[in-house]
Design a protein around this motif. Structure first.
Motif, PDB file in Angstrom:
ATOM      1  N   TRP A 155       0.876  -1.174   0.000  1.00 12.58           N
ATOM      2  CA  TRP A 155       0.000   0.000   0.000  1.00 12.58           C
ATOM      3  C   TRP A 155       0.909   1.219   0.000  1.00 12.58           C
ATOM      4  O   TRP A 155       1.773   1.363   0.873  1.00 12.58           O
ATOM      5  CB  TRP A 155      -0.904  -0.005   1.224  1.00 12.58           C
ATOM      6  CG  TRP A 155      -1.857  -1.166   1.245  1.00 12.58           C
ATOM      7  CD1 TRP A 155      -1.639  -2.404   1.764  1.00 12.58           C
ATOM      8  CD2 TRP A 155      -3.174  -1.197   0.680  1.00 12.58           C
ATOM      9  NE1 TRP A 155      -2.734  -3.207   1.578  1.00 12.58           N
ATOM     10  CE2 TRP A 155      -3.699  -2.497   0.911  1.00 12.58           C
ATOM     11  CE3 TRP A 155      -3.975  -0.266   0.008  1.00 12.58           C
ATOM     12  CZ2 TRP A 155      -4.970  -2.872   0.490  1.00 12.58           C
ATOM     13  CZ3 TRP A 155      -5.244  -0.645  -0.405  1.00 12.58           C
ATOM     14  CH2 TRP A 155      -5.729  -1.927  -0.158  1.00 12.58           C
ATOM     15  N   PHE A 156       0.748   2.084  -1.002  1.00 15.08           N
ATOM     16  CA  PHE A 156       1.611   3.258  -1.117  1.00 15.08           C
ATOM     17  C   PHE A 156       0.777   4.538  -1.058  1.00 15.08           C
ATOM     18  O   PHE A 156      -0.426   4.532  -1.310  1.00 15.08           O
ATOM     19  CB  PHE A 156       2.416   3.202  -2.421  1.00 15.08           C
ATOM     20  CG  PHE A 156       1.588   3.333  -3.674  1.00 15.08           C
ATOM     21  CD1 PHE A 156       1.364   4.572  -4.274  1.00 15.08           C
ATOM     22  CD2 PHE A 156       1.017   2.211  -4.273  1.00 15.08           C
ATOM     23  CE1 PHE A 156       0.596   4.695  -5.425  1.00 15.08           C
ATOM     24  CE2 PHE A 156       0.257   2.314  -5.424  1.00 15.08           C
ATOM     25  CZ  PHE A 156       0.036   3.572  -6.002  1.00 15.08           C
ATOM     26  N   GLN A 163       9.108   8.426  -4.003  1.00 18.26           N
ATOM     27  CA  GLN A 163       8.776   7.203  -4.742  1.00 18.26           C
ATOM     28  C   GLN A 163       9.784   6.130  -4.323  1.00 18.26           C
ATOM     29  O   GLN A 163      10.731   5.825  -5.038  1.00 18.26           O
ATOM     30  CB  GLN A 163       8.807   7.462  -6.250  1.00 18.26           C
ATOM     31  CG  GLN A 163       7.771   8.489  -6.678  1.00 18.26           C
ATOM     32  CD  GLN A 163       7.765   8.746  -8.172  1.00 18.26           C
ATOM     33  OE1 GLN A 163       8.588   8.257  -8.911  1.00 18.26           O
ATOM     34  NE2 GLN A 163       6.796   9.533  -8.627  1.00 18.26           N
ATOM     35  N   ASP A 164       9.557   5.600  -3.138  1.00 18.17           N
ATOM     36  CA  ASP A 164      10.536   4.697  -2.538  1.00 18.17           C
ATOM     37  C   ASP A 164       9.813   3.769  -1.568  1.00 18.17           C
ATOM     38  O   ASP A 164       8.592   3.831  -1.428  1.00 18.17           O
ATOM     39  CB  ASP A 164      11.618   5.510  -1.812  1.00 18.17           C
ATOM     40  CG  ASP A 164      12.976   4.822  -1.797  1.00 18.17           C
ATOM     41  OD1 ASP A 164      13.006   3.566  -1.770  1.00 18.17           O
ATOM     42  OD2 ASP A 164      13.996   5.524  -1.788  1.00 18.17           O
ATOM     43  N   GLY A 165      10.573   2.918  -0.885  1.00 13.57           N
ATOM     44  CA  GLY A 165       9.978   2.017   0.084  1.00 13.57           C
ATOM     45  C   GLY A 165      11.033   1.210   0.796  1.00 13.57           C
ATOM     46  O   GLY A 165      12.224   1.294   0.482  1.00 13.57           O
ATOM     47  N   PRO A 166      10.630   0.400   1.778  1.00 12.46           N
ATOM     48  CA  PRO A 166      11.585  -0.437   2.506  1.00 12.46           C
ATOM     49  C   PRO A 166      12.109  -1.552   1.605  1.00 12.46           C
ATOM     50  O   PRO A 166      11.572  -1.811   0.526  1.00 12.46           O
ATOM     51  CB  PRO A 166      10.740  -1.000   3.648  1.00 12.46           C
ATOM     52  CG  PRO A 166       9.348  -1.055   3.082  1.00 12.46           C
ATOM     53  CD  PRO A 166       9.238   0.166   2.200  1.00 12.46           C
ATOM     54  N   LEU A 175       5.213   6.582  -1.781  1.00 10.99           N
ATOM     55  CA  LEU A 175       6.002   5.913  -0.751  1.00 10.99           C
ATOM     56  C   LEU A 175       5.240   4.707  -0.205  1.00 10.99           C
ATOM     57  O   LEU A 175       4.046   4.804   0.105  1.00 10.99           O
ATOM     58  CB  LEU A 175       6.304   6.881   0.394  1.00 10.99           C
ATOM     59  CG  LEU A 175       7.141   6.285   1.544  1.00 10.99           C
ATOM     60  CD1 LEU A 175       8.603   6.209   1.154  1.00 10.99           C
ATOM     61  CD2 LEU A 175       6.971   7.108   2.814  1.00 10.99           C
ATOM     62  N   VAL A 176       5.928   3.574  -0.058  1.00 10.67           N
ATOM     63  CA  VAL A 176       5.307   2.367   0.489  1.00 10.67           C
ATOM     64  C   VAL A 176       5.055   2.571   1.988  1.00 10.67           C
ATOM     65  O   VAL A 176       5.984   2.839   2.753  1.00 10.67           O
ATOM     66  CB  VAL A 176       6.192   1.128   0.259  1.00 10.67           C
ATOM     67  CG1 VAL A 176       5.599  -0.093   0.968  1.00 10.67           C
ATOM     68  CG2 VAL A 176       6.338   0.851  -1.239  1.00 10.67           C
TER      69      VAL A 176
END
Length: 280
Positions: A155-156, A163-166, A175-176
């Protein structure tokens, strides 16, 4: 006075521009394939600047700080508080850097004395859904992907300008906030965020070896079956050895006993991490 004001403003602008944002994720894992009731939870940081992002364990930073102080003080391995180090054990021993300019994802992990580095060679192909909901303060949208042998639902949010995430997750228009695999073995949940002065430089004890991803996977499997061959690389007992493996006692221990104990501990750790986040 006017010139001083201009200089102060320039310094302020420079400081503001240099800032990074830290996103704290709670990572929940079931790393032991033989015991899915053994659930591990720890925090990890995703630090984002204009040029790059870095994902790593909170405990990694704390352990690095203890190790650095011990070596600067000339104490070496024997000077560590073993209980303190054990309390900071992490199941996230890797770090992942995303180079925004070159669109590269760089993975780093330790095997024995050395740090192995590879560039991720598989794109993440997202299937973005029209489904939306709210998680905490954020309006989020659903996306799915198959990656590393797992089916992921994330889910972002576009409420934040990233525009990134773990982990290796990126490439979405936001972003996640949450990511979970369909077996419920791994999940990442955004807990909070705040500004930091800059992304820290993680300590790199040992030799850095750049390899292809496929070669790293082969070396990782070899490490599980013959860990001592990796411990012997590079000669004597330098600071490259992983601190969680060595004993905490004095210098009169039998080398054969130490070797056996270290080997058993590495193999036990491999068993307890028999359900990795990537299974292919």
């Amino acid at each position: 006075m006017k010139k001083l004001g201009i200089i102060a403003l320039a310094l302020f602008m420079q400081t503001a521009f240099a800032q990074a944002n830290r996103f704290v994720y709670q990572v929940t894992m079931k790393p032991d394939a033989s015991n899915k009731n053994d659930i591990k939870t720890e925090n990890a940081y995703l630090d984002i600047s204009a040029e790059k992002s870095l994902f790593y364990s909170e405990n990694r930073v704390k352990r690095d700080s203890i190790m650095q102080k011990a070596f600067q003080g000339g104490g070496g391995r024997g000077s560590f508080n073993r209980d303190q180090m054990e309390s900071l054990r992490s199941n996230i021993n890797y770090s992942i850097e995303k180079d925004k300019e070159n669109q590269k994802t760089i993975y780093k992990d330790r095997l024995g004395r050395d740090i192995y580095v590879y560039e991720e060679d598989r794109p993440i192909n997202w299937k973005i859904s029209s489904e939306t909901t709210k998680i905490g303060d954020y309006k989020v949208q659903k996306a799915e992907t198959d990656f590393g042998g797992r089916k992921w639902t994330v889910w972002f949010t576009t409420d934040l300008p990233y525009q990134d995430g773990p982990y290796k997750f990126s490439g979405l228009p936001g972003l996640v906030v949450k990511a979970e695999d369909d077996k419920g073995d791994y999940s990442f949940d955004l807990m909070k965020n705040y500004k930091i002065a800059e992304i820290p430089a993680l300590n790199q004890f040992g030799t850095v070896i750049k390899v292809k991803r496929a070669d790293f996977v082969k070396q990782q499997e070899k490490f599980k079956t013959d860990p001592m061959s990796f411990m012997n690389q590079g000669g004597g007992g330098g600071i490259g050895a992983p601190m969680r493996i060595g004993g905490g006692g004095g210098g009169n221990q039998n080398p054969g006993d130490m070797r056996k104990r270290m080997e058993e501990r590495v193999k036990d750790e491999a068993k307890r991490n028999s359900n990795p986040i990537e299974i292919q």
